[in-house]
Design an enzyme around this catalytic site. Structure first.
Site, PDB file in Angstrom:
ATOM      1  N   ASP A 535      63.642  46.418  35.296  1.00 36.96           N
ATOM      2  CA  ASP A 535      64.806  45.615  35.678  1.00 36.96           C
ATOM      3  C   ASP A 535      64.380  44.171  35.883  1.00 36.96           C
ATOM      4  O   ASP A 535      63.191  43.863  36.028  1.00 36.96           O
ATOM      5  CB  ASP A 535      65.454  46.185  36.947  1.00 36.96           C
ATOM      6  N   GLU A 615      40.963  53.496  10.168  1.00 34.21           N
ATOM      7  CA  GLU A 615      41.866  53.217  11.296  1.00 34.21           C
ATOM      8  C   GLU A 615      41.333  52.029  12.107  1.00 34.21           C
ATOM      9  O   GLU A 615      42.090  51.176  12.562  1.00 34.21           O
ATOM     10  CB  GLU A 615      42.013  54.454  12.179  1.00 34.21           C
TER      11      GLU A 615
END
Ligand code: GLA
Length: 731
Positions: A535, A615
């Site tokens: 928030d 990777e």
């Protein structure tokens, strides 16, 4: 002048670049709302309409005039008990037990600069973004309850903030049962409520629901803003889309219980209101005391949801987040949680840090398990001293070794919690929120400390400060892994338990404020089992928040899409993790995971030592691309090109630099199909007349071509393929 007062017409006008907001001191000194929307610098009090309506009462002073009713007028701050039966902002209990507050206009003040709220987060002005403040004071002359309505005007971003200060100027105590931050009224009812619901591991799902005569409420009563509902909501015209139409956004700068309510009244007007959830809220304001509500930031866009999001992104990034890392590039981090869970030691961590540093990663975050006797999640929360049995070193030694291999060190804390199996609980069983003689609800086998107690706040601050003082720790992951159940504090008597939820949040903010002041160089990332406390309140203290425990690249498309409506990319904690994904079992390509994590603060959450050579090579490339585009990704304008809810083939988004010279386009296919369609995507935000080149290729496209005719996408081979395009102005 962003704020004007017209004495003759008794009219306040708040102006931003593209919007205006108008308030009128109406009959009998009532405070009426006239308008919020596209810029109109004109007296709009002709909009006020009156009519004799049955069952709609009239103020006492109106005597035989039955046409003016608080039950039908649009208002700035509605109250309960004086004839308005719609959603109220203020419910009180007076000393005599009566439940009425009748607010009438008293005075006003216009000031340069932005008001700040004591002990609460608040948007602030900077040299570049200046602001103005309007304070309108209203009073109930019977009880001498005064309410100051604060309006902050941020011209540049089309934002108006609101908060209220409620002062008891009378001789008797007053109790607040509801003290909302904002009320916004509309003369019509053609809205959809867009809100973001969810659960752990699937936060902020997009939902759009028509607003009708039944009251709608988006809310949390969990003691935190919650995974289930987010305190950012939008009222959008039924026809509004990403790029067209009217919409209003409301972001509550608060991390506890909240409620956003909306209803269409009996005559087709819409009232929206937002604030601290009134359930189990009962706050005493003694004579001479003031209660301050948290702030709501509102914005209006006549150009659809995209523009509305841009307004909030800029506001949060530039005028809400603080600290060193507001503007400085944040380190690309690797977190050991999904790599090791509780099973790690110093050697393992240093090995991860060493390999990570070689690939360009800049910080190692040591997650849960480094303290007390913590080898699983049943013990030790509260004992913030190093688990030497496990680590074999002090934090200082660990930090030095991690630094020596080229990484900064960050650490996980869950400061607001305690386990019953901990030294802290054994010593201070009364320090947690609990109801005497009632068994405690455990959640993840932990209970919540009582942050309304000063000694608890001091303990938390001192525990963290001791670690920060002892070693070069440059980041904190501040976690919070449960909802608050038994809300009762030993520090308050039976008449004041209704203050605990709110005082808890004030206590939390106090600790975070202190840490921000004393350790401004430390980056704090919020977390609450992923995105349970995502928030705007938290973003005042922590510029980024772990968006979700769900790191699956495909699920993240929806989570990050929903989050993007109210929050900027710079706030969204996002990592590349291992496959099969630990939350979903899904396997997505490494490249795709990188593309998705780059729509956030970007980092890794895996054991780099277990990766294949190709990777690792991908990590190098991802890190380089991210660093190269950091400014663009974090400060550019973010466009949701497609919705994962509507386009089932692929999800795409784009960031464009403010000068339109640079853009990054990301596309993630959901599934591949045999004999696939041709795919293209329409870009946004470019300069129509400029020529652009993509991924360094010779071919040139005009901005108009890319935006109106579209950019052709490849046909995917295999599920979840992703593509990234660096778009640059042609030289
Ligand atoms: C929460 C967080 C995770 C991790 C664990 C550790 O679930 O969201 O990222 O830190 O706690 O216990």
């Amino acid at each position: 002048m962003a704020i004007k007062y017209n004495e003759q017409d008794k009219l306040f006008t708040l102006l931003t670049q593209n919007t205006s907001y108008q308030i009128k001191i109406g009959p009998y000194n009532t405070l009426l709302h006239l308008y919020y929307g596209k810029k109109v610098d004109h007296n709009l009090d002709y909009l006020i309409q009156t009519m004799d309506r049955s069952h709609c009462g009239n103020p006492n002073e109106a005597e035989k005039d039955r046409t003016f009713s608080m039950d039908t007028q649009l208002q700035e701050y509605s109250t309960f008990g004086m004839g308005d039966f719609r959603i109220s902002c203020l419910d009180v209990i007076n000393k005599d037990g009566s439940c009425a507050a009748d607010l009438r206009y008293k005075s006003y003040k216009i000031m340069d600069g932005k008001y700040q709220l004591e002990k609460l987060p608040s948007v602030y002005e900077t040299e570049r973004i200046t602001m103005q403040t309007l304070i309108i004071t209203c009073i109930d002359i019977v009880t001498n309850l005064e309410v100051e309505l604060y309006y902050g005007v941020v011209e540049e971003y089309d934002v108006i903030t609101r908060a209220a200060k409620i002062s008891n100027l009378g001789k008797d105590k007053i109790e607040l049962l509801k003290a909302f931050s904002t009320c916004l009224e509309f003369p019509n009812s053609h809205f959809d409520l867009i809100h973001f619901y969810g659960k752990h591991s699937l936060e902020r799902e997009f939902d759009r629901t028509p607003v009708g005569h039944a009251k709608l409420s988006v809310e949390s009563m969990r003691g935190l803003s919650s995974h289930q509902h987010n305190p950012f909501v939008i009222l959008a015209d039924r026809s509004a889309t990403e790029t067209n139409g009217e919409c209003y956004g409301f972001s509550f700068l608060y991390s506890g219980n909240f409620q956003a309510q909306v209803e269409v009244d009996q005559i087709g007007q819409t009232r929206f209101a937002m604030g601290i959830h009134p359930a189990f809220f009962r706050y005493e304001v003694k004579p001479g005391e003031i209660f301050t509500t948290p702030e709501v930031a509102m914005s209006y866009s006549s150009e659809g949801l995209q523009k509305l999001s841009h307004n909030f992104h800029k506001l949060i990034r530039n005028n809400l987040c603080r600290g060193k890392y507001k503007d400085t590039r944040r380190p690309i981090l690797i977190n050991n949680w999904e790599a090791t869970y509780f099973n790690f030691n110093t050697e393992k961590l240093v090995l991860i840090a060493k390999e990570a540093a070689e690939l360009g990663i800049e910080m190692l975050v040591m997650d849960d398990g480094w303290f007390g006797k913590r080898d699983d999640d049943f013990s030790s929360l509260g004992d913030w001293v190093v688990n030497t049995n496990k680590l074999g070193t002090t934090i200082k030694e660990l930090a030095d070794r991690v630094n020596a291999v080229g990484c900064k060190l960050g650490m996980w804390f869950e400061p607001e919690m305690v386990n019953e199996d901990s030294d802290l609980y054994r010593k201070h069983p009364d320090w947690c929120l609990h109801i005497p003689n009632r068994p405690m609800t455990r959640c993840r086998y932990q209970i919540v400390l009582d942050l309304t107690r000063e000694e608890v706040r001091a303990y938390i601050y001192n525990s963290i400060a001791a670690i920060l003082n002892s070693a070069n720790v440059e980041y904190i992951k501040w976690d919070f892994n449960r909802s608050i159940a038994e809300v009762w504090s030993g520090m308050k008597d039976e008449n004041h338990q209704g203050q605990v939820f709110h005082d808890y949040i004030l206590g939390l903010y106090e600790i975070l404020e202190r840490l921000n002041n004393d350790y401004p160089q430390v980056l704090i990332e919020g977390c609450s089992s992923g995105g349970g406390r995502f928030d705007a309140g938290m973003l005042y203290y922590e510029p980024q928040i772990w968006c979700s425990d769900n790191t699956d690249a495909f699920d993240r498309l929806k989570i990050q899409y929903g989050t993007s409506f109210g929050y900027p990319i710079s706030a969204v904690g996002s990592h590349v993790s291992a496959v099969p994904n630990h939350q979903t079992g899904r396997t997505t390509p490494f490249h795709t995971r990188g593309v998705v994590a780059m729509a956030g603060t970007f980092g890794y959450e895996l054991d780099v030592n277990k990766l294949l050579t190709n990777e690792k090579e991908e990590i190098r490339e991802q890190v380089e691309l991210y660093k190269r585009n950091y400014e663009l990704i974090n400060s550019g304008d973010y466009y949701r090109l497609t919705s994962p809810y509507e386009n089932t083939d692929f999800t795409s988004w784009q960031t464009v630099s403010t000068d339109k010279t640079q853009s990054l386009l990301s596309v993630v296919y959901h599934q591949s199909h045999g004999n696939s369609n041709f795919y293209k995507v329409l870009l946004r935000g470019l300069d129509e007349n400029a020529l652009y080149q993509i991924n360094g290729e010779d071919k040139k496209y005009s901005g108009a071509a890319l935006m109106y005719a579209g950019f052709v996408l490849p046909n995917p081979w295999g599920d979840y393929q992703a593509y990234q395009y660096e778009i640059k102005l042609s030289k």
